[in-house]
Design an enzyme around this catalytic site. Sequence first.
Site, mmCIF file in Angstrom:
data_model
loop_
_atom_site.group_PDB
_atom_site.id
_atom_site.type_symbol
_atom_site.label_atom_id
_atom_site.label_comp_id
_atom_site.label_asym_id
_atom_site.label_seq_id
_atom_site.Cartn_x
_atom_site.Cartn_y
_atom_site.Cartn_z
ATOM 1 N N GLU A 204 1.705 -0.342 -4.843
ATOM 2 C CA GLU A 204 0.835 0.776 -5.216
ATOM 3 C C GLU A 204 1.719 2.018 -5.283
ATOM 4 O OE1 GLU A 204 -3.174 3.173 -3.863
ATOM 5 O OE2 GLU A 204 -1.666 2.685 -2.393
ATOM 6 N N ASP B 92 0.825 -1.205 0.000
ATOM 7 C CA ASP B 92 0.000 0.000 0.000
ATOM 8 C C ASP B 92 0.869 1.269 0.000
ATOM 9 O OD1 ASP B 92 -2.762 1.114 0.481
ATOM 10 O OD2 ASP B 92 -1.763 1.900 2.264
HETATM 11 C C1 GLC Z 1 -4.124 3.210 -0.575
HETATM 12 C C2 GLC Z 1 -5.374 2.379 -0.484
HETATM 13 C C3 GLC Z 1 -6.482 3.241 0.028
HETATM 14 C C4 GLC Z 1 -6.098 3.753 1.389
HETATM 15 C C5 GLC Z 1 -4.750 4.462 1.352
HETATM 16 C C6 GLC Z 1 -4.212 4.666 2.729
HETATM 17 O O1 GLC Z 1 -4.242 4.230 -1.504
HETATM 18 O O2 GLC Z 1 -5.674 1.815 -1.725
HETATM 19 O O3 GLC Z 1 -7.707 2.552 0.113
HETATM 20 O O4 GLC Z 1 -7.084 4.625 1.860
HETATM 21 O O5 GLC Z 1 -3.783 3.722 0.672
HETATM 22 O O6 GLC Z 1 -3.832 3.444 3.295
#
Ligand code: GLC
Length: 519
Positions: A266, A211
């Site tokens: 991500e 994440d």
């Molecule tokens: C990422 C996740 C999202 C979350 C954020 C903070 O972007 O996909 O859902 O709110 O991280 O953890």
Amino acid sequence: MKGERTGPPPWWHSAVIYQIYPRSFADSESGSGKGVGDLEGIRRHLDHLVWLGVDAIWLSPFYRSPMADFGYDVSDHCDVDPLFGSLADFDRLLADAHARGLRVIVDWVANHTSDRHPWFLDARSSATSAHRRWYVWRDPAPGGGPPNNWRAAFGKDVPAWTFDEGSAQYYLHLFLAEQPDVNWTERAVVEAMHGVVSFWLDRGVDGFRADAVHAIGKDPALPDDPPERAGLPRSSTNDDPSTHGLLREVRRLLDRYPGDRVIVGEVYLLDTAKVATYYGDGDELHLAFNFPPLYTPWEVDAWRQRLDEVERHIVPVGWPTWVLSNHDNPRPRTRYGSEARARAAAVLLLGLRGTPFLYAGDELGLEDALVEPAQAHDPGGRDGCRAPLPWTAGPDHGWHADPWLPWPPDPQRRNVETLRADPSSILHLYRRLLTARRASPALVGGTMEVLAPAPGVLAWSRAEGADTRVVAVNFTGAEASVDVGGGHWIVEVSSDGLEEGRAWSGRLGPDVAVVLCPT
Ligand code: GLC
């Protein structure tokens, strides 16, 4: 590339990965009774995923959490929140998935914890506590107020800093105030986070979706954002060189395990050239999400440009990913405005070169739910795409309690049971695409060459050895005459289900996409 290997490519090159948002997937009768999905609910539906034809599932967080960000605020990384079940439920799910040939990857929330995590409770307890340096604390700016102008995600113009009265310092949070950022310059944090990774690897997971992982390293000077970026959430621009070394260490940890454990990051930087840097020299992330395509309108020239950017920046350094949907964004059916386009988008996604990620419910052609302000939960306004999956046509749609969010539109028709019984449904289209993909080395791993077949149409050929395919997508609402070069083709899969198995006529209907196979 240093990471270059010989032998067959790893499983995640040829996999289609299906994202499950546990709260909204399925609940079980033994669950919380709160209309929130659980791990046992997922386990009960594994056969459906095998029928559909995906290769792996990615589970969004199911860890202990106060749920300020619905699980992305973790208060214990190594336990299951009772809402979702127990570690024993997780082990059962993992074993049953593996028994069916499905891989399982889990979310690793590395940038922050919950403000209720014992680490942060201790950090906050005093400026000299053992965990103080595990988070990012600063004195107020000389004139008072937050230490810099960074903005948090969610909400408009919210500072990324919250003042702690007790210690008279601010702590940093790129997301909610309930999600303090951890301090990755502290060796104990690195070790603790590696411990989390090892915990799940030892349990047998096939890898991680990391994440907001581009954000873990911070510029130590914490400088103000320049005027052109001021006001943008820092979480969408943070790109500090120190992150790369941290990722190399995580990668080495994964590589010590047998069985090609994967880390897909991500990397929420809306610039493909920057995303590419997170593959490192083949020694950082195995895969990185590249989000510009997700934010691209249904428009041929814009899409051609996205493909070109991936070709130019990602392909020289690593294996691409393709993502059109997730739990943070309106669904494709909602964004593109019709089921016909959502179907064409499925052909596009599954015909490109790289690892595709599907978001549960897109295979049903779900639209976002209409969530009235009184029913809203998410401070980031993302409830619509998180509506529960309707499994059956009946009034409870296969759930054991009223779900936490309203149903997506038309659940009595758009549910797994009804669409499975209808061979012309979008669900069957996904299944045919996944079957075709699995059977074709060209579609899975072949080269990709973009063709210029007709205005408003994007097409490309794929080839691996003697195996070839052509994918063509009509972005317009008018029939197009399409020239895909020489040869005789049959329509292997068509987004409208028509003409499959027949000789390709050279005409592509409005909003239609096809996979063509040589005769
Ligand atoms: C990422 C996740 C999202 C979350 C954020 C903070 O972007 O996909 O859902 O709110 O991280 O953890």
